[in-house]
Scaffold this motif. Structure first.
Motif, PDB file in Angstrom:
ATOM      1  N   ILE A 193       0.839  -1.199   0.000  1.00  0.00           N
ATOM      2  CA  ILE A 193       0.000   0.000   0.000  1.00  0.00           C
ATOM      3  C   ILE A 193       0.871   1.245   0.000  1.00  0.00           C
ATOM      4  CG2 ILE A 193      -1.681   1.317   1.341  1.00  0.00           C
ATOM      5  CD1 ILE A 193      -2.915  -1.323   2.211  1.00  0.00           C
ATOM      6  N   ALA A 194       1.978   1.226   0.784  1.00  0.00           N
ATOM      7  CA  ALA A 194       2.849   2.397   0.848  1.00  0.00           C
ATOM      8  C   ALA A 194       3.467   2.711  -0.509  1.00  0.00           C
ATOM      9  CB  ALA A 194       3.945   2.167   1.895  1.00  0.00           C
ATOM     10  N   GLU A 195       3.857   1.669  -1.236  1.00  0.00           N
ATOM     11  CA  GLU A 195       4.537   1.882  -2.518  1.00  0.00           C
ATOM     12  C   GLU A 195       3.574   2.131  -3.672  1.00  0.00           C
ATOM     13  OE1 GLU A 195       7.654  -0.435  -5.549  1.00  0.00           O
ATOM     14  OE2 GLU A 195       7.236  -1.249  -3.544  1.00  0.00           O
ATOM     15  N   HIS A 196       2.460   1.394  -3.694  1.00  0.00           N
ATOM     16  CA  HIS A 196       1.569   1.456  -4.859  1.00  0.00           C
ATOM     17  C   HIS A 196       0.249   2.171  -4.596  1.00  0.00           C
ATOM     18  CE1 HIS A 196       4.232  -1.337  -6.957  1.00  0.00           C
ATOM     19  NE2 HIS A 196       4.229  -2.101  -5.869  1.00  0.00           N
ATOM     20  N   GLY A 197      -0.127   2.322  -3.317  1.00  0.00           N
ATOM     21  CA  GLY A 197      -1.408   2.936  -2.990  1.00  0.00           C
ATOM     22  C   GLY A 197      -2.519   1.903  -2.944  1.00  0.00           C
ATOM     23  N   VAL A 198      -3.663   2.310  -2.395  1.00  0.00           N
ATOM     24  CA  VAL A 198      -4.788   1.369  -2.311  1.00  0.00           C
ATOM     25  C   VAL A 198      -5.464   1.197  -3.665  1.00  0.00           C
ATOM     26  CG1 VAL A 198      -5.214   1.770   0.138  1.00  0.00           C
ATOM     27  CG2 VAL A 198      -6.366   3.205  -1.546  1.00  0.00           C
ATOM     28  N   VAL A 199      -5.369   2.214  -4.509  1.00  0.00           N
ATOM     29  CA  VAL A 199      -5.986   2.126  -5.846  1.00  0.00           C
ATOM     30  C   VAL A 199      -4.922   1.648  -6.810  1.00  0.00           C
ATOM     31  CG1 VAL A 199      -7.342   3.327  -7.598  1.00  0.00           C
ATOM     32  CG2 VAL A 199      -7.486   4.042  -5.204  1.00  0.00           C
ATOM     33  N   SER A 200      -4.700   0.346  -6.830  1.00  0.00           N
ATOM     34  CA  SER A 200      -3.612  -0.189  -7.643  1.00  0.00           C
ATOM     35  C   SER A 200      -3.855  -1.653  -7.960  1.00  0.00           C
ATOM     36  CB  SER A 200      -2.278  -0.052  -6.908  1.00  0.00           C
ATOM     37  OG  SER A 200      -2.256  -0.869  -5.744  1.00  0.00           O
ATOM     38  N   SER A 201      -3.194  -2.112  -8.990  1.00  0.00           N
ATOM     39  CA  SER A 201      -3.261  -3.517  -9.363  1.00  0.00           C
ATOM     40  C   SER A 201      -2.695  -4.395  -8.259  1.00  0.00           C
ATOM     41  CB  SER A 201      -2.471  -3.735 -10.662  1.00  0.00           C
ATOM     42  OG  SER A 201      -2.340  -5.112 -10.952  1.00  0.00           O
ATOM     43  N   GLN A 202      -1.614  -3.931  -7.646  1.00  0.00           N
ATOM     44  CA  GLN A 202      -0.953  -4.737  -6.620  1.00  0.00           C
ATOM     45  C   GLN A 202      -1.842  -4.939  -5.399  1.00  0.00           C
ATOM     46  OE1 GLN A 202       0.289  -2.176  -8.251  1.00  0.00           O
ATOM     47  NE2 GLN A 202       2.172  -2.876  -9.270  1.00  0.00           N
ATOM     48  N   THR A 203      -2.512  -3.873  -4.963  1.00  0.00           N
ATOM     49  CA  THR A 203      -3.402  -3.998  -3.804  1.00  0.00           C
ATOM     50  C   THR A 203      -4.607  -4.860  -4.138  1.00  0.00           C
ATOM     51  OG1 THR A 203      -2.698  -1.863  -2.906  1.00  0.00           O
ATOM     52  CG2 THR A 203      -4.828  -2.715  -2.172  1.00  0.00           C
ATOM     53  N   ALA A 204      -5.176  -4.674  -5.326  1.00  0.00           N
ATOM     54  CA  ALA A 204      -6.322  -5.497  -5.737  1.00  0.00           C
ATOM     55  C   ALA A 204      -5.937  -6.969  -5.772  1.00  0.00           C
ATOM     56  CB  ALA A 204      -6.828  -5.046  -7.103  1.00  0.00           C
ATOM     57  N   ALA A 205      -4.745  -7.257  -6.261  1.00  0.00           N
ATOM     58  CA  ALA A 205      -4.298  -8.653  -6.348  1.00  0.00           C
ATOM     59  C   ALA A 205      -4.156  -9.258  -4.965  1.00  0.00           C
ATOM     60  CB  ALA A 205      -2.979  -8.732  -7.106  1.00  0.00           C
ATOM     61  N   GLN A 206      -3.521  -8.528  -4.039  1.00  0.00           N
ATOM     62  CA  GLN A 206      -3.350  -9.082  -2.703  1.00  0.00           C
ATOM     63  C   GLN A 206      -4.681  -9.228  -1.971  1.00  0.00           C
ATOM     64  OE1 GLN A 206      -0.411  -7.904   0.051  1.00  0.00           O
ATOM     65  NE2 GLN A 206       1.254  -8.658  -1.237  1.00  0.00           N
ATOM     66  N   MET A 207      -5.591  -8.289  -2.157  1.00  0.00           N
ATOM     67  CA  MET A 207      -6.914  -8.407  -1.538  1.00  0.00           C
ATOM     68  C   MET A 207      -7.604  -9.695  -1.984  1.00  0.00           C
ATOM     69  SD  MET A 207      -8.304  -4.470  -1.816  1.00  0.00           S
ATOM     70  CE  MET A 207      -9.959  -4.864  -1.219  1.00  0.00           C
ATOM     71  N   ALA A 208      -7.528  -9.982  -3.279  1.00  0.00           N
ATOM     72  CA  ALA A 208      -8.159 -11.196  -3.796  1.00  0.00           C
ATOM     73  C   ALA A 208      -7.455 -12.444  -3.272  1.00  0.00           C
ATOM     74  CB  ALA A 208      -8.154 -11.177  -5.322  1.00  0.00           C
ATOM     75  N   GLU A 209      -6.126 -12.449  -3.338  1.00  0.00           N
ATOM     76  CA  GLU A 209      -5.371 -13.631  -2.922  1.00  0.00           C
ATOM     77  C   GLU A 209      -5.542 -13.927  -1.438  1.00  0.00           C
ATOM     78  OE1 GLU A 209      -1.515 -12.437  -4.112  1.00  0.00           O
ATOM     79  OE2 GLU A 209      -1.845 -12.868  -6.251  1.00  0.00           O
ATOM     80  N   LYS A 210      -5.428 -12.892  -0.599  1.00  0.00           N
ATOM     81  CA  LYS A 210      -5.508 -13.093   0.845  1.00  0.00           C
ATOM     82  C   LYS A 210      -6.905 -13.547   1.258  1.00  0.00           C
ATOM     83  CE  LYS A 210      -1.306 -11.521   1.865  1.00  0.00           C
ATOM     84  NZ  LYS A 210      -0.255 -12.345   2.497  1.00  0.00           N
ATOM     85  N   SER A 211      -7.941 -12.955   0.663  1.00  0.00           N
ATOM     86  CA  SER A 211      -9.307 -13.347   1.039  1.00  0.00           C
ATOM     87  C   SER A 211      -9.603 -14.777   0.598  1.00  0.00           C
ATOM     88  CB  SER A 211     -10.328 -12.372   0.443  1.00  0.00           C
ATOM     89  OG  SER A 211     -10.262 -12.346  -0.976  1.00  0.00           O
ATOM     90  N   ARG A 212      -9.106 -15.167  -0.556  1.00  0.00           N
ATOM     91  CA  ARG A 212      -9.319 -16.546  -1.012  1.00  0.00           C
ATOM     92  C   ARG A 212      -8.651 -17.538  -0.070  1.00  0.00           C
ATOM     93  NH1 ARG A 212      -7.903 -20.951  -3.029  1.00  0.00           N
ATOM     94  NH2 ARG A 212      -5.676 -20.448  -2.833  1.00  0.00           N
ATOM     95  N   GLU A 213      -7.437 -17.211   0.329  1.00  0.00           N
ATOM     96  CA  GLU A 213      -6.712 -18.100   1.229  1.00  0.00           C
ATOM     97  C   GLU A 213      -7.385 -18.186   2.598  1.00  0.00           C
ATOM     98  OE1 GLU A 213      -2.830 -16.448   1.278  1.00  0.00           O
ATOM     99  OE2 GLU A 213      -2.383 -16.998  -0.817  1.00  0.00           O
ATOM    100  N   LEU A 214      -7.821 -17.043   3.122  1.00  0.00           N
ATOM    101  CA  LEU A 214      -8.418 -17.010   4.456  1.00  0.00           C
ATOM    102  C   LEU A 214      -9.684 -17.851   4.548  1.00  0.00           C
ATOM    103  CD1 LEU A 214      -7.862 -13.251   5.320  1.00  0.00           C
ATOM    104  CD2 LEU A 214      -6.966 -15.196   6.629  1.00  0.00           C
ATOM    105  N   LEU A 215     -10.470 -17.869   3.479  1.00  0.00           N
ATOM    106  CA  LEU A 215     -11.727 -18.618   3.494  1.00  0.00           C
ATOM    107  C   LEU A 215     -11.663 -19.889   2.653  1.00  0.00           C
ATOM    108  CD1 LEU A 215     -14.466 -15.839   3.498  1.00  0.00           C
ATOM    109  CD2 LEU A 215     -13.619 -17.208   5.378  1.00  0.00           C
TER     110      LEU A 215
END
Length: 415
Positions: free
Chosen positions: A323-345
């Motif tokens: 988030i610090a490097e790319h911001g919340v509005v970014s491909s990198q943040t969107a990718a991690q949000m998807a990956e982490k939520s999939r793994e958690l559930l």
């Protein structure tokens, strides 16, 4: 023959509510080769309603009066229609007992005025309301048919399909065969879509193709005229194939009632797969949309709403440096949000949404900038950037974000 549609509602006249009933009714009539060239909107006023019906009788022998059948003082449609026709009103005692029982079961106080919803035009017949309280009316005398229907779109559609359309077919069926098919698309401007479809179908005869823009999709209806059933179906298949040869990437289903979310849920259910979501700008709208489909519990166990950056880090485990490097509005943040939520559930799919609903910019990105992320078990994570029309408003940006996210899932399920 010609019909006339009279819509009643002060809120319609003032533009406070969009009238979706008239297009639906006009399309239904067109399948019977009935046109409605006159479509009138009047206020909740007895004089205006009576005048509209009097004028309609000079032009049409089939008149629809829609809206204003509730129990409040401004719901004057039924008594006004009765006055225009020189008839009275009757109470359907059985329906009235059902209304009273419904109020009692829901522990809601019932007012005497609610009896209005059990009344219909004398010398006519009541029309059942499968999903509401107010009856409709079918009045027929000296070659004139007047149909009175409630205004709420859910009730209107149900009554039209179940109570009115069979009567129309029985009375006005001309023998002219009109076969139809509706294709649903997302992601193509209507003008471009129809230009391409026109070019793809120019070799076909005895058919027309029309489009209807809906809030979350474009419906394209193919109409085939005066052919035996087998030939009509064959022509529909040929036209459909020609259209999809060009527009397949934007297509998601067939039918007037088809929705993208229902298609996604059904395909996930059939595959016994699950989905979750991690949402920022959409604030839970994606998960709510999934849960609006019957059977969603088979494919959805839960998800995350992480509006702030801190919530993304705390609940999902997004790396702070991302988030610090790319911001919340970014491909990198969107990718991690998807990956982490999939793994958690431990879901098969996870869809993420982050962006700027508006009206203000965020991190230098204008309103309407959205990043979607799709994590799919065993597959590389995909992201997609959207630039939506911010002038449509925050809610439109959020709604469209959900639809484009569903489209990503739908396309992944096809592959």
């Amino acid at each position: 023959m010609d019909a006339e549609i009279i819509s009643v509602g002060t809120e319609l006249v003032l533009g406070q509510v969009t009238n979706t009933n008239v297009p639906l009714l006009a399309r239904t009539l067109s399948t019977l080769d009935i046109k409605a060239p006159h479509q009138v909107t009047v206020m909740d006023d007895q004089e205006q309603i009576v005048t509209a019906i009097d004028n309609a009788r000079q032009r049409a022998s089939l008149i629809f009066v829609c809206g204003g059948l509730g129990p409040t003082t401004d719901d004057v449609t039924l008594k006004s229609t009765a006055a225009a026709l020189g008839t009275g009103l009757k109470t359907d005692d059985q329906h009235w007992e059902w209304i009273k029982g419904t109020f009692k079961a829901r522990r809601i106080e019932m007012l005497p005025e609610n009896i209005q919803q059990a009344r219909y035009l004398a010398s006519g017949t009541p029309l059942a309301n499968p999903v509401g309280l107010a009856l409709g009316s079918w009045y027929e005398q000296d070659g004139l048919v007047v149909v009175v229907l409630p205004g709420p779109p859910v009730e209107f559609r149900a009554m039209l399909e179940e109570s009115v359309q069979p009567r129309l077919v029985e009375k006005y069926g001309t023998g002219r065969r009109i076969a139809s098919r509706t294709l649903n698309f997302l992601g193509r401007p209507e003008s471009q879509l129809m230009d391409e479809i026109e070019a793809a179908t120019e070799q076909f005869q005895d058919m027309t193709v029309t489009s209807y823009v809906q809030p979350s999709q474009i419906q394209v209806r193919i109409n085939v005229y005066d052919l035996p059933t087998a030939q009509a179906n064959d022509l529909l298949d040929q036209v459909t194939a020609a259209i999809l040869a060009v527009e397949r990437p934007y297509f998601f289903g067939v039918g007037d009632k088809c929705t993208l979310v229902a298609e996604v849920v059904e395909q996930l259910r059939a595959r016994r797969q699950t989905i979750t979501g991690a949402e920022s700008l959409t604030g839970g709208l994606f998960q709510s949309t999934i849960c609006s489909v019957p059977g969603a519990s088979n494919v959805f166990n839960g998800g995350f709403v992480t509006y702030a950056a801190g919530a993304k880090e705390k609940l999902l485990g997004i790396e702070p440096e991302v988030i610090a490097e790319h911001g919340v509005v970014s491909s990198q943040t969107a990718a991690q949000m998807a990956e982490k939520s999939r793994e958690l559930l431990d879901a098969d799919f996870a869809l993420s949404f982050t962006g700027v609903a508006g009206p203000d910019d965020l991190e230098g990105h204008p309103a309407g900038t959205v990043w979607l992320g799709l994590a799919h078990r065993g597959q590389p994570t995909k992201t997609k950037e959207l630039h939506l029309a911010a002038y449509l408003g925050r809610q439109a940006v959020r709604n469209l974000s959900v639809q484009y996210g569903l489209q990503m899932v739908f396309q992944a399920l096809q592959g």
